[in-house]
Motif scaffolding. Sequence first.
Motif, mmCIF file in Angstrom:
data_model
loop_
_atom_site.group_PDB
_atom_site.id
_atom_site.type_symbol
_atom_site.label_atom_id
_atom_site.label_comp_id
_atom_site.label_asym_id
_atom_site.label_seq_id
_atom_site.Cartn_x
_atom_site.Cartn_y
_atom_site.Cartn_z
ATOM 1 N N TYR A 165 0.859 -1.188 0.000
ATOM 2 C CA TYR A 165 0.000 0.000 0.000
ATOM 3 C C TYR A 165 0.892 1.232 0.000
ATOM 4 O O TYR A 165 1.928 1.260 0.670
ATOM 5 C CB TYR A 165 -0.875 -0.018 1.257
ATOM 6 N N VAL A 167 -4.638 4.516 -5.081
ATOM 7 C CA VAL A 167 -4.130 3.248 -4.588
ATOM 8 C C VAL A 167 -4.826 2.052 -5.234
ATOM 9 O O VAL A 167 -4.578 0.912 -4.871
ATOM 10 C CB VAL A 167 -4.288 3.151 -3.058
ATOM 11 N N VAL A 201 -11.327 1.974 -4.813
ATOM 12 C CA VAL A 201 -11.729 2.423 -3.471
ATOM 13 C C VAL A 201 -13.222 2.683 -3.417
ATOM 14 O O VAL A 201 -13.836 3.010 -4.421
ATOM 15 C CB VAL A 201 -10.991 3.722 -3.024
ATOM 16 N N ASN A 210 -8.089 -1.827 0.475
ATOM 17 C CA ASN A 210 -7.612 -0.446 0.589
ATOM 18 C C ASN A 210 -8.238 0.277 1.788
ATOM 19 O O ASN A 210 -7.589 1.082 2.447
ATOM 20 C CB ASN A 210 -7.850 0.308 -0.720
#
Lengths: 376, 376
Positions: free
Chosen positions: A235, B20, B23, B334
Amino acid sequence: LLAKQLVKGSQKLSIYMGEVGPVWSYPDQQLDCVVADPKKGSKMYGLKSYIEYQVTPNTTNRPVNHRYKHFDWLYERLLDKLGSAIPIPSLPDKQVTGRFEEEFIKMRMERLQGWMTRMCRHPVVSSSEVFQLFLTYKDEKDWKTGKRKAEKDETVGVMIFATIEPEAPDLDPIEVEQKCDQFSRFTKAMDDGVKEILTVGQEHWKRCTGPLPKEYQRIGKAFQNLSSVFNSSGYQGEATLTDAMTAAGKTYEEIALMVAEQPRKDLHFLMETNNEYKGLLGCFPDTLAVHKAGIEKVKEGDKLVATSKISPQEKVTMAKRVSTMSYTLQAEMNHFHSNRIYDYNRVMQLYLEEQAKFYETIAEKLRQAHAQFTTM
Amino acid sequence: LLAKQLVKGSQKLSIYMGEVGPVWSYPDQQLDCVVADPKKGSKMYGLKSYIEYQVTPNTTNRPVNHRYKHFDWLYERLLDKLGSAIPIPSLPDKQVTGRFEEEFIKMRMERLQGWMTRMCRHPVVSSSEVFQLFLTYKDEKDWKTGKRKAEKDETVGVMIFATIEPEAPDLDPIEVEQKCDQFSRFTKAMDDGVKEILTVGQEHWKRCTGPLPKEYQRIGKAFQNLSSVFNSSGYQGEATLTDAMTAAGKTYEEIALMVAEQPRKDLHFLMETNNEYKGLLGCFPDTLAVHKAGIEKVKEGDKLVATSKISPQEKVTMAKRVSTMSYTLQAEMNHFHSNRIYDYNRVMQLYLEEQAKFYETIAEKLRQAHAQFTTM
């Protein structure tokens, strides 16, 4: 008590009445010495080796060398000569194995220093010929001659009392007896108190050098392990957290080391001082018993005169001598008390100062670790 | 994977591509609530008594009352409805004995608070109808109606995936598989790391509340005992020393109390957070296994079409659905990571801050004790 007491030489020990009662007359400049620089020496073409310490008195500032066995010789002389009047504490233990290990030498040196400091502080010991010889002999020949002379010295045992001159009238035996009883109770109680500190201190030492640092180390490792797991998350953007957690973990490992090292910096001196006092307190029961026996004899004085066992003149001499013993004992008691106050004041301060520093350093390290985290 | 999926109502959960990866779409204002004010209530003319907690969400600021069994009901509903996609951590343990003890109630409240906070933070959970009902029901009637409705809700189990709409093209199954494997390894490793902290923490807790304060107390007592022996010396002018030694002894007794109290102030939260994560991590293997099975099925897709077990159209649908599952799982991963970073950053800071304060206070107390001795 009625033995002939010949006093050779001019050395007279005076006791005068101070604020707290009979006290020794103390020199203007306190004698002191430094025991340092242990060196391995050898004899008989290297067949025998030994450790020699350098002893430097503040009076001459000239170092002399002594082996442990010389200290032991000095101790025996002091005991013979002054032991009836003055409690002479034992030297640090003899030891057969590990005599040349650095740790042992350091510890022995420290304890010899402690013993010498205590002896230097005593006005009677420090001014005695044999003690002066030990500290200030000029050369090997001087030492040998002095040694022989000291060994032949006949002013030993109770003879010491004949060299003592109380500059005050005879003491009231009943008051003296009360004071002695109080001191006897005091030394017993202090012996218990000192032993309690030694027991608790030993346990604390074990914990501080054993399980406690191991636990801090494990806490440190646990933080670092979790941090490295976090690092493997894939991450993005958690480097600040993992760096900070690693730093926190390392901080706990540092704390572990500090905890384990700390007892040498503070508890050590508290233990050494109490150990010294344990030894010193162990000398008093004998001194007190000798004195008590003297007092009893004087009490019986009238009866002894009546049954013609002693003459009235002898009774007066006896009373005079016991009075001198009482003066000596009280001077010793007061010497003990004033030293005790000085020593405990010093060691408690040192202990608390080092403890405070220790906790301050830990707090500081934790603050630094804390500062590495992101404030949210 | 091919079951008919009916979606009633308009609630659609969207997932978008963030920096990332996938999400959840998070609300502008984070839902939060306070669990407080536990009160004893009773039913059936006092035959049954229970503890009721006040739950106040930040949206309405209007408190509602709930018993533990209501939380448990909510948990079951969330598990049924969202559990296939979202790991729903267990509630704090049920307990039969000691339910009305203050300590227990406080601890349970704290843990219910922790659970609710975590649920509030989850965009899917917090926006769900049943969760909203729990937090904002208007009256008993409203609650009963809502309850019945929720229990009849048929959009449960895998149906959840039909309500999820990833706003991005299908994911590459191989890449997804790699990510899942990495996450699987990560959660296992984190589970070990968390358990290590819990084990070490538990031992540390025991030491801090057991032998360590006892030792400090004994040190304190030993100083005070020696001080009172000194007081009985009959020697003048040592009041400063004995007062200071008594104060030092009392300081160590205070430190003993501080040491014993400290874990509640810092280690407690470190332990609670790690306990929560232990629970949360325990939910992942199932979620990951369900997902892995889906991926395997899609991989077999061509073979199933070739042997006419499914139609080509069905294969496409299947792939689409597994892709949604993958999006969901990655959004969850995440979500987990960002919460983990937040939680550990917070708990480590709190721990270090409290630890630093603790050591600072001890150092301060020792400095004060130190100042009472005479400087020489």
